[in-house]
Design a protein around this motif. Structure first.
Motif, PDB file in Angstrom:
ATOM      1  N   ARG A  35      -1.994   4.026  -4.597  1.00 44.26           N
ATOM      2  CA  ARG A  35      -0.918   3.829  -3.622  1.00 44.26           C
ATOM      3  C   ARG A  35      -1.491   3.755  -2.202  1.00 44.26           C
ATOM      4  O   ARG A  35      -1.077   2.914  -1.400  1.00 44.26           O
ATOM      5  CB  ARG A  35       0.082   4.983  -3.743  1.00 44.26           C
ATOM      6  N   LYS A  39      -1.195   0.569   0.259  1.00 45.12           N
ATOM      7  CA  LYS A  39      -0.600   0.667   1.596  1.00 45.12           C
ATOM      8  C   LYS A  39      -1.584   0.213   2.677  1.00 45.12           C
ATOM      9  O   LYS A  39      -1.198  -0.419   3.648  1.00 45.12           O
ATOM     10  CB  LYS A  39      -0.138   2.098   1.878  1.00 45.12           C
ATOM     11  N   TYR A  43      -0.948  -2.794   5.227  1.00 42.04           N
ATOM     12  CA  TYR A  43      -1.083  -2.577   6.657  1.00 42.04           C
ATOM     13  C   TYR A  43      -2.012  -3.629   7.277  1.00 42.04           C
ATOM     14  O   TYR A  43      -1.710  -4.199   8.323  1.00 42.04           O
ATOM     15  CB  TYR A  43      -1.628  -1.169   6.917  1.00 42.04           C
TER      16      TYR A  43
END
Length: 124
Positions: A35, A39, A43
């Protein structure tokens, strides 16, 4: 950017993680790590797209290698200058640079109580 990590080092890090975390908590740790990586990728993609939106299409035209500060190594610049062959100068080229008339210089303005310098509202 591999940070000097080889396959063997990654395998050793994974083995140490298995021993420290333990087999019970390892699936949850792997999920949270996945995860985190997802992310971070989102980003970076979002940042890249925002840069393209703000900078416009000129961002693709920039040659980023020219802006790399590592290319400005003073030792390399001096070495290149020392080993560079001097450019041959012809008498015609020297005469052309001497014969060019210089642009007339104007005297800088003199400021006093009657003739004040212009006010710049954005200065300091």
């Amino acid at each position: 950017m591999t940070f000097g990590l080889t396959f063997e080092k990654l395998l050793l890090i994974g083995l140490i993680a298995v021993l420290i975390i333990g087999p019970e908590r390892l699936p949850r740790a792997a999920e949270s790590f996945a995860r985190l990586v997802r992310k971070a990728g989102e980003y970076l993609r979002d940042t890249k797209s925002r840069m393209r939106e703000e900078m416009g299409p000129e961002l693709d035209d920039v040659d980023w290698r020219k802006l790399d500060p590592r290319q400005y190594d003073p030792r390399r610049i001096i070495r290149d200058a020392l080993f560079e062959e001097p450019q041959p100068t012809t008498p015609a080229a020297v005469a052309a640079t001497i014969a060019e008339p210089a642009a007339p210089r104007t005297a800088p303005p003199v400021f006093d109580a009657q003739n004040r310098p212009p006010f710049d509202s954005e200065a300091t």
